[in-house]
Structures are given as structure tokens and as C-alpha cells.
Design an enzyme around this catalytic site. Structure first.
Site: not given
Ligand SMILES: NC(=O)C1=CN([C@@H]2O[C@H](COP(=O)(O)OP(=O)(O)OC[C@H]3O[C@@H](n4cnc5c(N)ncnc54)[C@H](OP(=O)(O)O)[C@@H]3O)[C@@H](O)[C@H]2O)C=CC1
Ligand SMILES: CC(=O)C(=O)O
Ligand SMILES: [Mg+2]
Length: 543
Positions: A237, A165, A94, A399, A443, A260, A147
Site C-alpha cells: 500500500d 497482512k 482484513y 477495497n 484478493n 499490490d 495508498r
Molecule cells: N483485490 C486485490 O487483491 C487488490 C485490490 N487493490 C485495490 O485496487 C484499488 C487500486 O489500487 P492501486 O492499483 O494500488 O491504486 P493506484 O492508485 O496505483 O491506481 C488507481 C488507478 O485508478 C485510476 N482511477 C481512479 N479513478 C478513476 C476513474 N474514475 N476512472 C478511471 N480510472 C480511475 C487511477 O487513474 P490515474 O492513474 O489517472 O490517477 C489509477 O490509474 C484499491 O482500491 C485497492 O484496494 C489493490 C491491490 C490488490
Molecule cells: C488487497 C490489497 O492489497 C489492497 O487492497 O491494497
Molecule cells: Mg494492498
């Protein structure tokens, strides 16, 4: 056992092979004598050899490859090693290593796993699904690779994620590997570097768009419903260009969820509530600033606001306590071009352009990074946070590790050890001023395996918001005072299976209560669900 296989064919069948654990009697009955070294080993000895081999590998990516090769020889031993050494092996199968594995997918490829449905398969997706040889499919994790973690568009290389997963579905959620199906929807990739990579294994074409994309998705979901009735479908993703729309389109049609958005939402709500057990604050008194306004951030913000409303705030008051910042600055009402999924989160106020300014003005008590951008929580940012807040809550959810908004060391050091810190990927404990501070792993792995198990145990027809609130509460209830005393807001990874059981009971109970179940409610749901969980055991062969 896999049918009536004997001899060399049995040893070559990864689902049936037990290698040196075949007993003397089995060796005679199954024509194995002479084909194995004479020692008869216990599963524990076999697992010890696995761990010994892993230690001798040069890198985590090598360890990942070694584990994947092991699985091709013996799924049972792979699963057993994973279950017996969950905390140790989780960072390999993972995040963070799976991220590297996806980036290098075409280079480290050894054997196909899962199903590939591509843009060229329009009109024959059912045929492909029917081709799947393993037992009845109960759980599917599907991605289009757009993504992958915080690594962007990795095209067909993203297949590592559904595989990883589903490994957690089995190890934590107790869902048998034979009933789990990873699916890559290869609609092309807009990652030009990948398309030019000689080892790339996906379609070398730009991503399908608009109607073509929707038509392939529609054909896939319809085929899933037809070929695997009652199956659970987890979207994973997908970029936010499609993730919210797909969830809205399909959540009333079949048993599906977006991990997510919804899984992370439940995890995030539980994480905040656990942190408040340390600070002593109330949820309704917090000010949350999310950096990122995508799937993860909006999933958590939606659930936190609903929880605040359930605790007596008006929606307006709850909204004023949850701020989101994206690449364009603070989400404010009237900003041109706001997509539909962001609109309910926009605030009627003047824009703020940068994070430091937002912290000074809004004075958050909880700072959540879900941006996919490593190191956004710089020293000045965390100093600004710690200036107005005695015990700031800092979650760096992105991540893999390199994408975390800050490291554990930075979070603690730059807040003089006052931060309550958790991250999406694992971080080691930090020694600071004579104290050992243990970061939690925030997570969705703490949610989705249990959600999956609960949905399957109850035979849920749909996945409701109430189920995710129940899952969040069940996760929070698993956090012990001893976890919190070390600074860790979640149980250790070694307790993920226990957590999954508690989450499953909560989800299934909600399904039974709300009329969404097709399976009868057992007298003791916990006992019944526990009994249903897959264990990579070594039953005597039906010789
Ligand atoms: N810990 C966990 O369980 C999880 C972690 N994640 C992680 O979270 C991260 C995001 O995932 P997800 O939400 O699906 O991705 P998205 O692409 O949906 O969202 C990313 C967001 O970050 C914003 N962003 C990017 N760069 C900047 C910056 N420099 N300043 C401010 N905002 C910024 C983007 O802005 P804009 O909308 O303007 O493009 C967007 O709104 C990934 O790294 C993923 O691995 C995801 C799911 C679960
Ligand atoms: C943990 C997870 O689902 C992600 O980083 O996208
Ligand atoms: Mg994910």
C-alpha cells in the site's frame, strides 16, 4: 513458552499466556494456582467464548477492537480463533473492517504493535530496528500509508494494514507471529484532515519528498538487511508515486516484493484463468479492459500479457488484447505526461474518453476494476458489457467494500445472472431467478501468504517473476469444479491455508530450480513445508 516466567507475570505475557487452558499440573508448577478461576478449559472452549463475545459486539469495528484487545492478552488464543474460524474472522482482521480500523486508528488505539520508523529517525534507523524485542524476524510488511486500500493517504493510521497482512501470514502462511514484524514508515501525511485530528498518532507534517524520501527508504532497507539477514520484505500500500520505483530499486538487492503489483498480478491471472474454465474460452482469445492503470491493474495486465505470449501470441498481439483506462481516459501512445510505469501499456490508437464508450468500441470479455472508485460499474456500463458478451467476466477488485466498482447483486442483476463475478472484498451469495450465485473473493490474500512461506522455506535470496507465475498456476489448480459450479472462481476463504501451502510449494520449487534458494531442497517439499508451518497449539509446559 516465554522463558522462565511464572505466576502473574506469566499471565500478563501475551506471547505465553494460555489463561484457563493451563493444566492442573502447570498451575502448580508455574505458580498459577489461585490466579486463575478453577475451571481448566480446552482451547476449543476458549475459542467458543471468543466467538460468543464477538457475536455480542455492536459493530464489526467493535469486533475488530475486541480481537485486538484479545491479542494483547493472549496471542495464542487470538491466533487459534483466527485459524479455527478463518472465513468468519477474515473480514474483521482484513478487508473490509481493517479499512475502517485504519480510518479510526488514532481513536481505537489501545496498545502499540510493530515498529514505527519516522522522518525524524534519519541516522538512527538501525538503532530502532535493533530495539525490536521479539524473536528472530523472518518477514516484514512495510507501508508508508500513502495508498491504504482504496482510502487514499491515511498516514500513520495505515499501520493496520501491515498488522492485518501479517495476521494472514500466520493464519494462512503458517509463519509464526513472533517472527513477523509490521512496520510503518511515517514520512508524514498530505491528508490535512488527519493532521488536524486531535487523536492522530503520526507526524503532523507533509510527506517527505524526493531525495529525503529516498534517503529514508534507503536507510531503512539497508538497516533491514543488516539487522535481519535473510528476511523477506513485503512492500504494501505504497502509492504508485513510489511503488514501482521502489520495487525496481530493491528487487535485485534483497528478498522483497510488492504485494499490490506482483501478488495482485498473480491473483488476477489465476482469477481470469479460473473464470475461463466456466466460459470455456481461451486466454489468448480474450479482450480485457482494466479500469484503473495503477499497481493492481498494471500488475495483472503485465502477467496476463506474458501468459498470452507464453501461449503463442506476439507481444504486440497480447498488448492489443489488454486495454487500460485511467482518469484521463484510455491509455494511448503519445498521451502527454505518461509516467514510465504506464508507457508499456499504452496502445497506438485514438483516445476514448469514457468507460461506456470504451466498452462499446472495444467489446471486452473481461472487465477488471482496480480504480479505488466505488460504483464505477454502473447499470449502463454493465448493460453495455452484457450486450455483446454472453458470459462477461467482471472483477471489482477495489477495497474495502464501499470502493468496489459494483456489488455482487449489481453485477448479477445487471447482466441477467450471466456475469462471472469476483471482488476484492467479500460479498454474500446472491439469489437470482431461483439460482444461488456465489461470488469469489479476488484478493491477493490467495497469493502473498503462500509466496512468503515458499520464500522462507527455500531461503530465497530474490523474488523472481517466475515465482509469481508458479504461484498463479498453483492457485488456479486449487480451484475445484464444485467451486466453479456455484460461480465462485476461487476456493472458499476457509481453504486459504491449504492454498497457501500449494502456492508455497510452487514458489519454493521455483527457487530451488532457478538457483535462488539457500536452503537445501527436501525430498518431499510439500511434507517439509507443511511440517514447518506454525500452528497455534498448546504444547504441555516445560514445567
Ligand atoms: N483485490 C486485490 O487483491 C487488490 C485490490 N487493490 C485495490 O485496487 C484499488 C487500486 O489500487 P492501486 O492499483 O494500488 O491504486 P493506484 O492508485 O496505483 O491506481 C488507481 C488507478 O485508478 C485510476 N482511477 C481512479 N479513478 C478513476 C476513474 N474514475 N476512472 C478511471 N480510472 C480511475 C487511477 O487513474 P490515474 O492513474 O489517472 O490517477 C489509477 O490509474 C484499491 O482500491 C485497492 O484496494 C489493490 C491491490 C490488490
Ligand atoms: C488487497 C490489497 O492489497 C489492497 O487492497 O491494497
Ligand atoms: Mg494492498
Amino acid at each position: 513458552m516465554s522463558g522462565s516466567l511464572t505466576g502473574a507475570a506469566l499471565l500478563r505475557d501475551a506471547t505465553a499466556n494460555r489463561g484457563t487452558a493451563f493444566s492442573e499440573a502447570e498451575r502448580d508448577a508455574l505458580g498459577l494456582r489461585g490466579l486463575l478461576p478453577p475451571a481448566v478449559e480446552t482451547p476449543e472452549r476458549q475459542v467458543a467464548r471468543v466467538i460468543d463475545n464477538l457475536k455480542r459486539q455492536a459493530s464489526d469495528l467493535d469486533r475488530y477492537c475486541w480481537l485486538m484487545a484479545l491479542r494483547e492478552r493472549s496471542e495464542l488464543l487470538f491466533q487459534r480463533a483466527l485459524l479455527d474460524h478463518l472465513a468468519e474472522l477474515l473480514p474483521l482482521v482484513y478487508t473490509p473492517t481493517v479499512g475502517q480500523a485504519c480510518q479510526q486508528f488514532g481513536r481505537i488505539f489501545q496498545a502499540p504493535r510493530g515498529l514505527y520508523v519516522t522522518a525524524r529517525d534519519r541516522g538512527r534507523v538501525r538503532e530502532l530496528l535493533r530495539r525490536w524485542p521479539a524473536g528472530p524476524v523472518r518477514a516484514i510488511v512495510v507501508t508508508d500509508g500513502s495508498r491504504i486500500l482504496g482510502l487514499g493517504d491515511l498516514g500513520a493510521n495505515g499501520m493496520g494494514i501491515p498488522i492485518g497482512k501479517l495476521d494472514l501470514y500466520s493464519a494462512c502462511g503458517g509463519i509464526a507471529p513472533g517472527s513477523c514484524l509490521p512496520v510503518m514508515l511515517d514520512v508524514g501525511t498530505d491528508n490535512a484532515t488527519l493532521r488536524d485530528d486531535p487523536f492522530y498518532l503520526g507526524l503532523r507534517q507533509p510527506r517527505l519528498q524526493d531525495d529525503d524520501y529516498d534517503a529514508l527508504l534507503e536507510e531503512f532497507v539497508s538497516a533491514v538487511q543488516e539487522c535481519f539477514p535473510g528476511v523477506l520484505l513485503q512492500f504494501e500500500d505504497f502509492s504508485n508515486r513510489h511503488a514501482f520505483a521502489l520495487l525496481a530499486r530493491y528487487r535485485e538487492r534483497l528478498c522483497c516484493f510488492n504485494d499490490d503489483i506482483q501478488g495482485t498480478g498473480a491473483m488476477g491471472l489465476a482469477a481470469v484463468n479460473s473464470a475461463l474454465r466456466i466460459t470455456g474460452g481461451k486466454l489468448t482469445g480474450q479482450r480485457l479492459l482494466f479500469v484503473g492503470a495503477g499497481e493492481a491493474a498494471l500488475g495483472i495486465a503485465t502477467m496476463v500479457k506474458a501468459a498470452m505470449v507464453a501461449q503463442g501470441l506476439s507481444l504486440e498481439q497480447a498488448r492489443e488484447r489488454c486495454w487500460l483506462l485511467d482518469t484521463q481516459g484510455l491509455l494511448v501512445a503519445g498521451r502527454p505526461g505518461l509516467p514510465a510505469h504506464k508507457q508499456p501499456h499504452a496502445q497506438p490508437r485514438a483516445p476514448l474518453a469514457d468507460l461506456e464508450q470504451a466498452i462499446s468500441v472495444l467489446q471486452p470479455t473481461v472487465l477488471i476494476g482496480a480504480s479505488g472508485m466505488g460504483q464505477l460499474f454502473s447499470q449502463p456500463v454493465l448493460h453495455a458489457l452484457a450486450r455483446h458478451c454472453e458470459r462477461p467476466v467482471v472483477f471489482a477488485l477495489s477495497n474495502p467494500t464501499a470502493k468496489a466498482e459494483c456489488s455482487a447483486q449489481q453485477a448479477y442483476e445487471w447482466t441477467e445472472g450471466r456475469a462471472i463475478f469476483a471482488a476484492g472484498s467479500p460479498f454474500a451469495p446472491v439469489e437470482l431467478a431461483g439460482r444461488t450465485l456465489v461470488p469469489g473473493q479476488a484478493n491477493n490474500a490467495y497469493i502473498f501468504p503462500g509466496v512468503g512461506l515458499g520464500l522462507l522455506a527455500s531461503g530465497a535470496t530474490r523474488v523472481s517473476d517466475a515465482m509469481f507465475f508458479a504461484a498463479a498456476a498453483a492457485l488456479a489448480a486449487q480451484v475445484k469444479d464444485a467451486d466453479l459450479a456455484s460461480g465462485r472462481i476461487f476456493p472458499g476463504q476457509d481453504r486459504l491455508r491449504e492454498v497457501a501451502l500449494a502456492v508455497a510449494v510452487a514458489v519454493a520449487t521455483t527457487a530451488w530450480r532457478d538457483g535462488l534458494a539457500t536452503q537445501p531442497r527436501p525430498d518431499d517439499p510439500e511434507l517439509a513445508i507443511l511440517a514447518s508451518m506454525y500452528r497455534p497449539g498448546y504444547p504441555a509446559c516445560a514445567a
